[in-house]
Design an enzyme around this catalytic site. Sequence first.
Site, short mmCIF file in Angstrom:
data_model
loop_
_atom_site.label_atom_id
_atom_site.label_comp_id
_atom_site.label_asym_id
_atom_site.label_seq_id
_atom_site.Cartn_x
_atom_site.Cartn_y
_atom_site.Cartn_z
CE LYS A 144 -4.21 -2.04 1.83
NZ LYS A 144 -5.33 -1.96 2.77
CG ASP A 147 -8.68 0.22 3.01
OD1 ASP A 147 -9.32 -0.62 2.35
OD2 ASP A 147 -7.44 0.18 3.15
#
Length: 272
Positions: free
Chosen positions: A65, A101
């Site tokens: 990420k 997210d």
Amino acid sequence: MDKYAVIGNPVAHSKSPQIHEAFAHATGQHMSYVRLWAPIGGFADAVETFARDGGRGLNVTVPFKLDAFAVAHTASDRAQAAGACNTLRRDADGWYADNTDGAGIVRDLTVNLDVPLAGRDVLVLGAGGAARGILVPVFAERPCSVTLCNRTAEKAQALALHFAARGPIVALTSGALAGRSFDVVINATSAGLAGDVALPWPAGLFRPGSFAYDMVYADAPTAFLRWARAHGAPRSSDGLGMLIEQAAESFFLWRGVRPETAHIFPMLRPAR
Ligand code: ATR
């Protein structure tokens, strides 16, 4: 056909292909979606090869990420604030980074689980990448307060400082949590994932009506959810809904179409 993938290491366990194939089918989008394994240190090469082969977008999972954020030419505000990216879209000028997210957890809580964050006291356990990734969308709901608690206190303090302009946020040590209670308690730590540690938080965090949310998901109740129920949390959920909702947000970013998510839950967990 437009090509998409989830990239990670490992990636074989990912449920993302199943979810995106279902979204594509339901919305009539012609696209393929596969798993893409990349070696550690080989992320940038892997995504450039994917783009040369016609790749239009990627979901990014552990441990890439931060690498994904680094390869992007432009990034959304929520990805910049998180310093991490779970969604890449190939634009004419290169990769655009987003982080879906936080939108995923907020939508799962507020829409699927009927747990509003507006005006509520929210406790986030953990100050790693998972915690960073959700704070901008959490603040957009206008909670009364956000409290961060982390084993390494300095990391929670640094995160609270980083997000101070976004809303009311404090960092407390685990000891300082004693005697305080919250409406929503979000577990953003990896504590207990291996199933072998005593969870380090004091009793009494939950009020009548409180909600315990674990960002990870599993077929059986997670260690945090077992702990939360044993310590009086009246309601709780693991993060399967977050997984599905962050995927829907990524799909929208790529295709401009927002897929329905309700039919995905029984597909991934028949008894939910
Ligand atoms: P992620 O990207 O999943 O957030 P991470 O950045 O490694 O992963 O963060 C893991 C989080 O879980 C951290 O908040 C970590 O606390 P530290 O910052 O003190 O390391 C927390 N964590 C991991 N194991 C833990 C444990 N046994 N007890 C309490 N917190 C733990």
